[in-house]
Design an enzyme around this catalytic site. Structure first.
Site, mmCIF file in Angstrom:
data_model
loop_
_atom_site.group_PDB
_atom_site.id
_atom_site.type_symbol
_atom_site.label_atom_id
_atom_site.label_comp_id
_atom_site.label_asym_id
_atom_site.label_seq_id
_atom_site.Cartn_x
_atom_site.Cartn_y
_atom_site.Cartn_z
ATOM 1 N N HIS A 42 0.776 12.018 -12.068
ATOM 2 C CA HIS A 42 -0.355 12.651 -11.383
ATOM 3 C C HIS A 42 -1.609 12.619 -12.245
ATOM 4 C CE1 HIS A 42 2.349 15.047 -8.428
ATOM 5 N NE2 HIS A 42 2.029 13.855 -7.979
ATOM 6 N N GLU A 76 6.349 -2.495 5.969
ATOM 7 C CA GLU A 76 6.602 -1.726 4.738
ATOM 8 C C GLU A 76 8.020 -1.902 4.233
ATOM 9 O OE1 GLU A 76 4.231 2.145 4.601
ATOM 10 O OE2 GLU A 76 4.950 2.097 6.658
ATOM 11 N N ASP A 117 4.923 0.919 -0.085
ATOM 12 C CA ASP A 117 6.341 0.999 0.271
ATOM 13 C C ASP A 117 7.021 -0.362 0.193
ATOM 14 O OD1 ASP A 117 7.090 3.699 0.785
ATOM 15 O OD2 ASP A 117 5.629 3.682 2.407
ATOM 16 N N CYS A 152 -3.006 -2.374 3.685
ATOM 17 C CA CYS A 152 -3.581 -1.057 3.401
ATOM 18 C C CYS A 152 -2.853 -0.377 2.246
ATOM 19 C CB CYS A 152 -3.615 -0.191 4.647
ATOM 20 S SG CYS A 152 -1.997 0.048 5.375
#
Ligand code: PEP
Ligand code: MG
Length: 576
Positions: free
Chosen positions: A190, A433, A457, A504
């Protein structure tokens, strides 16, 4: 003293030169000598929890503006931790046994963090850092201390720390924090994500032994794109990094200036460049950074935090507000992508051993037709007013696509019977994906209008590398030949059906991937808004002939390192 070179993991690009500011973690837990009554201590804790919740909302909203929606969601997860019964019950139990709120909190957070850190499942282990972060926030609120931050930094400096919490990173003032380097952490943590979205140069994973020797005030030079930190840099290295930094800044200024122009290769081939957004605020950023369209609206971000799914009118209003901001630019709304790392608060989500292989995305929607149709109706209705397309996530095969389209047909029929205006003609696409969808791309493209490669993914499923597991983050390789070949075959299959194909996933905004994707014939690139100016700039310096040559060679190579070397040789000589 001679220059010392430290090699870490590149976390966020950019060059920083300046004095070190070594952060010594403040001790958690300052037990008050004499606790008040248990009731008063509990009331103090509750007040602190409220204050912490409010500060997290403020932080999330700030990150939404400075970074993006997905990054801001980190702090929604923190807010949920504040309400975790294990935390609350642990604190209460200890207070009832006579502890002051501070001591009760410290002990409970330690216990929870240790439990998480010891879990075999890496995703839970990684959450230990988040629990400690939330614990520190609560403790500060209890002690009446100001928000965490590096306010004591005497001058602009490069932060050196064992690790930075996501809250620390989100609170950095880019005016003062020239960059940071940490002993711990990986590219997908993160903290690294935040640094990239905030544009702060960063190197992580340097190891404690390397960082332990740096003292505050010592001169550092940090190159985020190479993962390099120089301690006491020699004047020669310093000058060359300064020159490189000036060049990067000039380049960025040029890119921003040209961002609103349409994307075009050096030999005049037009390419569509769009943005991925989560909510209204990022739609504004998309327009600002020169998006020609929205290739992905992650609509689930409108739902995740709420106790119940928004009704049709609420969704319609949200989509309409986004469309108004887009001033006529086309919008692709992806239908609910729940599950995986995005369990919503309004659906019973059973514990799963492998959530990314579990009840996710289109699977959830097909199992909840009412929830799905409510969203489809809202999208169809906004489509009567604006150029809106629909995209289904994680479709594996024709059976799923057909069932999703049947429900879309039912939603349209309901609207027709009710006399409500809706889009009678609109494009329907799918995300590719999964390896299954990639292998069946010809069949799938035969029954929809477009395909968008969801590489976040697709990479994790193709390479069997959990996208959220820091321990295998190094193996998450967009330039892996297997990934490139999969992309190539999807593009060829979709084009053979006369349909367009976009991307994307994050890869569409990655500079080293651009020449390859262009060369493979990708029609649309959709990315985080802030990446658009750099991508348009790069496209403008590449000819299609060059890109095709690079792509052809890249798919024949045997390792990501060879692909990277090929692309960096090709990009090294681009003119400013
Ligand atoms: C993807 O998987 O590439 C994608 C864009 O979807 P998300 O990141 O929301 O899973
Ligand atoms: Mg996805």
């Amino acid at each position: 003293m001679g220059e010392i070179r430290l090699q870490g993991i590149p976390a966020s690009e950019g060059i920083a030169i300046g004095p070190a500011f070594v952060v010594v973690p403040e001790p958690l837990g300052l037990p008050r000598p004499s606790p008040e009554s248990p009731e008063q201590e509990i009331a103090r804790f509750e007040a602190a929890a409220q204050a912490a919740g409010a500060s997290l909302i403020a932080l999330r909203d700030r990150v939404r503006v400075t970074a993006d929606e997905a990054t801001a969601a980190i702090f929604d997860a923190h807010r949920m931790m504040l309400d975790d019964p294990m935390l609350r019950d642990g604190v209460r139990r200890r207070i009832q046994a006579g502890a002051a709120a501070e001591a009760a909190l410290t002990a409970t957070v330690d216990e929870l963090a240790q439990m998480l850190a010891g879990m075999a499942d890496e995703r839970f282990a990684a959450r230990a850092a988040d629990v400690r972060d939330v614990g520190r926030r609560l403790l500060r609120a209890l002690l009446g201390l100001p928000e965490a931050g590096f306010g004591s930094m005497p001058q602009p400096a490069i932060i050196v720390a064992h690790d930075l919490t996501p809250s620390d990173t989100a609170s950095l003032d880019p005016g003062k924090a020239l960059g940071f380097c940490t002993a711990a952490g990986g590219q997908a943590s993160h903290t690294a994500i935040l640094a990239r979205t905030l544009g702060i140069p960063a190197v992580v994973g340097l190891g404690q032994a390397a960082l332990g020797s740096i003292a505050s005030g010592q001169q550092l030079a940090l190159d985020g794109s190479r993962g390099l930190v120089l301690v006491d840099p020699q004047s020669g290295s310093r000058r060359s990094l300064e020159a490189e930094s000036r060049r990067q800044q000039r380049r960025r200024a040029d890119q921003l200036q040209a961002a609103s122009k349409p994307a075009e290769t050096a030999d005049g081939v037009r390419v569509r460049v769009g943005a991925n957004i989560g909510k209204l605020e990022s739609a504004r950023a998309a327009v600002q950074f020169g998006a020609e369209e929205i290739g992905l609206l992650r609509a689930e971000f409108l739902y995740l935090g709420s106790p119940r799914p928004p009704d049709e009118e609420t969704q319609l209003a949200a989509y309409r507000a986004i469309c108004e901001t887009l001033e006529g630019r086309p919008l692709i709304v992806r239908t609910l992508d729940l599950g995986g790392d995005k369990p919503p608060s309004f659906l019973e989500f059973p514990h799963e051993l492998n959530p990314f292989l579990g009840w996710r995305a289109i699977r959830v929607s097909l199992d909840h037709p009412q929830l799905f149709k409510t969203q489809l109706r809202a999208i169809l209705r906004v489509g009567a007013l604006y150029p809106v397309s629909i995209m289904f996530p994680m479709v594996n095969d024709l059976g799923e696509l057909r069932r999703a389209k049947d429900l879309l047909g039912e939603a349209a029929e309901e609207l027709r019977r009710e006399g409500l205006a809706y889009a009678e003609s609109h494009q329907v696409g799918i995300m590719v994906e999964t390896p299954s969808a990639a292998l069946l791309a010809d069949q799938l493209a035969g029954e929809c209008d477009f395909v968008s490669l969801g590489t976040n993914d697709l990479i994790q499923y193709t390479l069997a590398v959990d996208r959220t597991n820091e321990r295998v983050a190094r193996l998450f390789q967009p330039l892996h030949p297997a990934v490139l070949r999969s992309i190539r075959s999807v593009i060829e299959a979709v084009h053979a059906k006369g349909k367009w194909v976009g991307m994307c996933g994050e890869m569409a905004g990655m500079q080293p991937a651009i020449p390859i994707l262009l060369g493979l014939g990708l029609d649309e690139f959709s990315m985080v808004p802030s990446a658009i100016p750099g991508v348009k700039w790069l496209m403008g310096r590449l000819s299609m002939t060059q890109a095709r040559e690079i792509a052809e060679r890249a798919v024949s190579l045997a390792s990501p390192a060879e692909v990277e070397a090929l692309v960096s040789r090709a990009l090294a000589n681009l003119a400013d």
